[in-house]
Design a protein around this motif. Structure first.
Motif, short mmCIF file in Angstrom:
data_model
loop_
_atom_site.label_atom_id
_atom_site.label_comp_id
_atom_site.label_asym_id
_atom_site.label_seq_id
_atom_site.Cartn_x
_atom_site.Cartn_y
_atom_site.Cartn_z
N ALA A 122 0.84 -1.21 0.00
CA ALA A 122 0.00 0.00 0.00
C ALA A 122 0.87 1.26 0.00
O ALA A 122 0.60 2.21 -0.74
N ALA A 123 1.91 1.26 0.80
CA ALA A 123 2.78 2.45 0.87
C ALA A 123 3.53 2.67 -0.44
O ALA A 123 3.88 3.80 -0.78
N TYR A 124 3.76 1.57 -1.17
CA TYR A 124 4.52 1.63 -2.42
C TYR A 124 3.75 2.32 -3.55
O TYR A 124 4.32 2.69 -4.56
N ARG A 125 2.44 2.56 -3.33
CA ARG A 125 1.63 3.14 -4.42
C ARG A 125 2.24 4.43 -4.96
O ARG A 125 2.19 4.69 -6.16
N VAL A 126 2.80 5.21 -4.06
CA VAL A 126 3.33 6.51 -4.50
C VAL A 126 4.61 6.34 -5.34
O VAL A 126 5.06 7.27 -6.00
N CYS A 127 5.17 5.15 -5.34
CA CYS A 127 6.40 4.87 -6.09
C CYS A 127 6.11 4.30 -7.48
O CYS A 127 6.97 4.31 -8.37
N ARG A 128 4.90 3.75 -7.64
CA ARG A 128 4.61 2.96 -8.85
C ARG A 128 4.66 3.77 -10.13
O ARG A 128 4.91 3.20 -11.20
N GLY A 129 4.38 5.06 -10.03
CA GLY A 129 4.36 5.88 -11.25
C GLY A 129 5.67 5.85 -12.00
O GLY A 129 5.70 6.03 -13.21
N CYS A 130 6.76 5.61 -11.30
CA CYS A 130 8.06 5.46 -11.96
C CYS A 130 8.56 4.02 -11.91
O CYS A 130 9.01 3.48 -12.91
N HIS A 131 8.50 3.39 -10.74
CA HIS A 131 9.15 2.07 -10.59
C HIS A 131 8.23 0.92 -10.99
O HIS A 131 8.68 -0.23 -10.95
N GLN A 132 7.00 1.21 -11.37
CA GLN A 132 6.04 0.23 -11.90
C GLN A 132 5.49 -0.67 -10.79
O GLN A 132 6.14 -0.90 -9.77
N ALA A 133 4.31 -1.19 -11.06
CA ALA A 133 3.62 -2.00 -10.05
C ALA A 133 4.41 -3.26 -9.70
O ALA A 133 4.37 -3.72 -8.56
N ASP A 134 5.16 -3.81 -10.66
CA ASP A 134 5.92 -5.04 -10.38
C ASP A 134 7.35 -4.74 -9.95
O ASP A 134 8.15 -5.66 -9.80
N GLY A 135 7.67 -3.45 -9.75
CA GLY A 135 9.01 -3.07 -9.30
C GLY A 135 10.06 -3.11 -10.38
O GLY A 135 11.25 -2.96 -10.09
N ALA A 136 9.64 -3.27 -11.62
CA ALA A 136 10.61 -3.46 -12.71
C ALA A 136 11.31 -2.18 -13.13
O ALA A 136 12.31 -2.23 -13.85
N GLY A 137 10.82 -1.02 -12.68
CA GLY A 137 11.43 0.22 -13.15
C GLY A 137 11.25 0.39 -14.64
O GLY A 137 10.36 -0.21 -15.24
N ARG A 138 12.11 1.21 -15.25
CA ARG A 138 12.01 1.41 -16.69
C ARG A 138 13.39 1.51 -17.29
O ARG A 138 14.18 2.40 -16.94
N ALA A 139 13.67 0.58 -18.19
CA ALA A 139 14.99 0.54 -18.80
C ALA A 139 15.31 1.83 -19.54
O ALA A 139 16.44 2.32 -19.49
N ASP A 140 14.31 2.41 -20.21
CA ASP A 140 14.58 3.57 -21.07
C ASP A 140 14.69 4.85 -20.27
O ASP A 140 15.18 5.85 -20.76
N ALA A 141 14.21 4.85 -19.03
CA ALA A 141 14.10 6.10 -18.28
C ALA A 141 15.12 6.22 -17.15
O ALA A 141 15.17 7.24 -16.49
N GLY A 142 15.89 5.16 -16.93
CA GLY A 142 16.84 5.23 -15.84
C GLY A 142 16.23 4.95 -14.49
O GLY A 142 16.88 5.18 -13.46
N TYR A 143 14.99 4.46 -14.45
CA TYR A 143 14.39 4.10 -13.17
C TYR A 143 14.81 2.68 -12.84
O TYR A 143 14.50 1.75 -13.58
N PRO A 144 15.48 2.47 -11.72
CA PRO A 144 16.02 1.14 -11.46
C PRO A 144 14.95 0.08 -11.19
O PRO A 144 13.87 0.38 -10.71
#
Lengths: 217, 205
Positions: A45-67
């Protein structure tokens, strides 16, 4: 749409603070969070504020530099969140989102417990694959002692898991740690020493090797 | 509109709003909320919280925690809007809880898209953010269909002009309970991106 005056003031404060003092608040919060038993259900639940960048599955984004964060060592996640929050690790992109009004010290423990338990996603960003043998040689010679034969990291010593991380993120952070002039002054002293002689090509080779390293946790 | 006959009759007869029950249900009484809505809010926001006027926000289906917080913002903490500040002065804590309970249960209708050409950009930012500008995806907090949660407001189906105006108020520091998260996003969005996101929100059912 920026606030130059505030930014200038904050930057001035950051410069004025001696480096050892800068580590104090981050280390104190890190230790406070580590003393708590993280609850992965609350962490989700606390992680919701992180999902916009780090994604719901925690995968981040290869193209954006989000780990990629899923499966990372919980202690590492706590330390890095505390470092970013305190400004010891400089991440202007992330800093506003981990402010204490949004994420409490307990949330750090809970989020870390949640992410550490997620499966490491496949499909992370890779390099060009041309220097993997060199990457392996360098890794086994210089890195595996701390980061583990399988790139799994060492939670007891705040050493991050690297296997399956995005290539571009590994390159960017390794380069910043080597530079020791800005964003990654929170880096471990042994890490700084180990990477000091690396060329850009060395960093790229090891990063690509690690990005392709699939291993059990 | 779900107003019971006796309550509606009481309202029609001029007894503005019945006194709250001695022991109100936790989270507000939607039946009483409907009466407060009809008496104080429906002129602008519609009897069911679906506004028919550009610039007036849709409230149907809104998260109750958010509604109560913002009503208090108008009443006590200087959230700007002359009509809303005046109306909120007369609302008790119970009125707010009841209104929120009523509105949370109303079915929202889709908002009106004013510039369809911006929908694709708005959808991209809503679902993927703008990494180059440090803008996170909106769905991280507001959920995939814009329904929000106990922690973040519903944004689906919202009025375009209202959304754009709110982005500007965040940047100007004129949303009293602005969280740094939303303030940062509003600062990092370009005017065009903000407008595009607003159009996409309006299109969400």
């Amino acid at each position: 749409m920026t606030r130059p005056l505030l930014a200038t003031l904050l930057f001035g404060l950051a410069l004025a603070a001696p480096p050892l003092d800068a580590a104090g608040p981050a280390a104190a919060e890190r230790d406070a969070a580590l003393a708590m038993a993280g609850d992965p259900v609350k962490g989700k639940a606390a992680y919701r504020v992180c999902r916009g960048c780090h994604q719901a599955d925690g995968a981040g984004r290869a193209d954006a530099g989000y780990p990629q964060l899923a499966g990372q060592q919980a202690t590492v996640l706590v330390k890095q969140m505390a470092d970013v929050r305190s400004g010891r690790r400089q991440s202007p992109a992330m800093h506003p989102f981990i402010n204490p009004d949004e994420v409490s010290t307990r949330d750090l423990a809970d989020i870390a417990a949640y992410l550490a338990g997620l499966p490491v996603p496949a499909g992370n960003g890779k390099g060009d694959g041309r220097h993997l043998a060199r990457g392996r040689t360098l890794y086994e010679r210089d890195c595996a002692t701390c980061h583990g034969r399988a790139g799994e990291g060492d939670g007891a010593r705040f050493v991050p898991r690297l296997a399956g991380q995005h290539y571009r993120y590994l390159v960017r952070e390794s380069t910043a740690i080597r530079a020791q002039a800005g964003a990654r002054r929170d880096a471990d002293a042994d890490m700084v020493r180990a990477i000091a002689p690396y060329t850009a090509g060395d960093i790229a080779a090891v990063s690509d090797y690690l990005a392709r390293f699939r291993s059990a946790r | 509109m779900r107003v019971s006959v006796p309550l509606a009759a009481a309202l029609f007869a001029g007894a503005a709003v019945p006194a709250p029950a001695a022991d109100p249900p936790a989270g507000g009484d939607p039946t009483r909320g409907a009466v407060v809505m009809a008496a104080r809010c429906a002129g602008c926001h519609g009897t069911d919280g679906n506004s028919r006027t550009r610039g007036i926000p849709n409230l149907a289906g809104q998260q109750p925690e958010y509604l109560v917080r913002e009503l208090n913002g108008f009443k006590e903490d200087g959230r700007e809007s002359a009509p809303m500040q005046a109306i909120a002065q007369d609302l008790s804590d119970q009125d707010m809880a009841d209104l929120a309970a009523f509105l949370a249960g109303q079915a929202p209708v889709r908002g009106k898209v004013t510039k369809p050409a911006l929908l694709a950009l708005g959808k991209r930012i809503y679902l993927n953010g703008n990494p180059a500008g440090g803008v996170p995806a909106c769905d991280g907090c507001h959920e995939t269909r814009g329904e929000g949660s106990d922690r973040f407001p519903r944004v689906a189906g919202q009025d375009v002009d209202y959304t754009v105006a709110q982005f500007r108020l965040y940047v100007a520091g004129k949303r009293p309970y602005a969280r740094k998260v939303m303030l940062t996003v509003a600062e990092r969005l370009s005017e065009k991106e903000a407008r595009a996101v607003a159009e996409y929100l309006a299109s969400l059912p």
